[in-house]
Design a protein around this motif. Structure first.
Motif: not given
Length: 234
Positions: A91-106
């Protein structure tokens, strides 16, 4: 439950005595939303990580002034760590930079928002009224501060929130990824500080609109309740 918070920034010394860190801001918010977890915070900019993510029920990625696509060594390492978390379907929650970084990794495209800076209170269409703790809502408002965005929905993800300014404002992947562009952990006084700090950068029009918007409240606690329900699987 045990949750690992990867804190991806260091606060300005002017506000650090009040807010401590983004990790601390998230811990406060999650407690307010009902989380009774063990929360461990690690600062990735200083190279701090747990010995094993397997010891945790979920990992949360905070915001950052850095770009998620940066080649700074600590960001490169963080992307590698997130790749491993995604591969394990933890389970992984991303916010702002985290949201972007997870999207990039995907594999999604991430870059500068063509509209410029998103600042202050912003309102989004919410496309998942049945999402746990969404309580049937069809829109929500959160405090934002970003010049980068996820520019396309990651493959296999479900769009949760959008606006004309930010078409991919939140997304989820099955039961293991939940990401949000704006900042549920922000309070108005902190947004006020950020707006004033970036006043010259963002320009007077965006600054004034952002400052005026802070009078209307936001749904940070409600989104945090969704995060708690997501992590707990309820």
């Amino acid at each position: 439950m045990k949750v690992c918070v990867l804190d991806n920034d260091v606060l300005d010394p002017v506000v650090a005595p009040t807010y401590v860190s983004y990790g601390a801001m998230f811990e406060r918010l999650l407690r307010e939303a009902g989380a009774e977890w063990t929360i461990d915070i690690f600062n990735t900019t200083q190279g701090h990580y747990p010995d094993s993510f397997a010891d945790y029920d979920a990992v949360l990625l905070t915001g950052s002034k850095a770009d998620s696509f940066s080649q700074e060594p600590w960001v490169v390492e963080l992307r590698q760590r997130v790749d491993s978390i995604l591969a394990a379907k933890q389970k992984l929650v991303g916010v702002c930079f985290g949201h972007q970084l997870v999207g990039l990794c995907m594999g999604a495209k991430v870059g500068r928002a063509p509209q410029g800076w998103g600042s202050g209170r912003m309102t989004y269409l919410w496309h998942a009224p049945e999402f746990p703790q969404a309580e049937g809502r069809q829109e929500l408002s959160l405090l934002a501060s970003h010049q980068d965005q996820v520019l396309e929905l990651p493959a296999g993800a479900r769009l949760l929130a959008s606006s004309d300014f930010c078409p991919v404002a939140a997304y989820a992947v099955d039961e293991h990824v939940f990401c949000v562009q704006a900042h549920p952990e922000f309070v108005e006084a902190y947004s006020d500080f950020i707006l004033n700090k970036r006043r010259e950068t963002i320009g007077e029009t965006i600054y004034q609109q952002g400052m005026d918007s802070l009078a209307y409240g936001h749904d940070g606690v409600q989104v945090a309740r969704m995060m708690v329900a997501f992590v707990e699987g309820s």
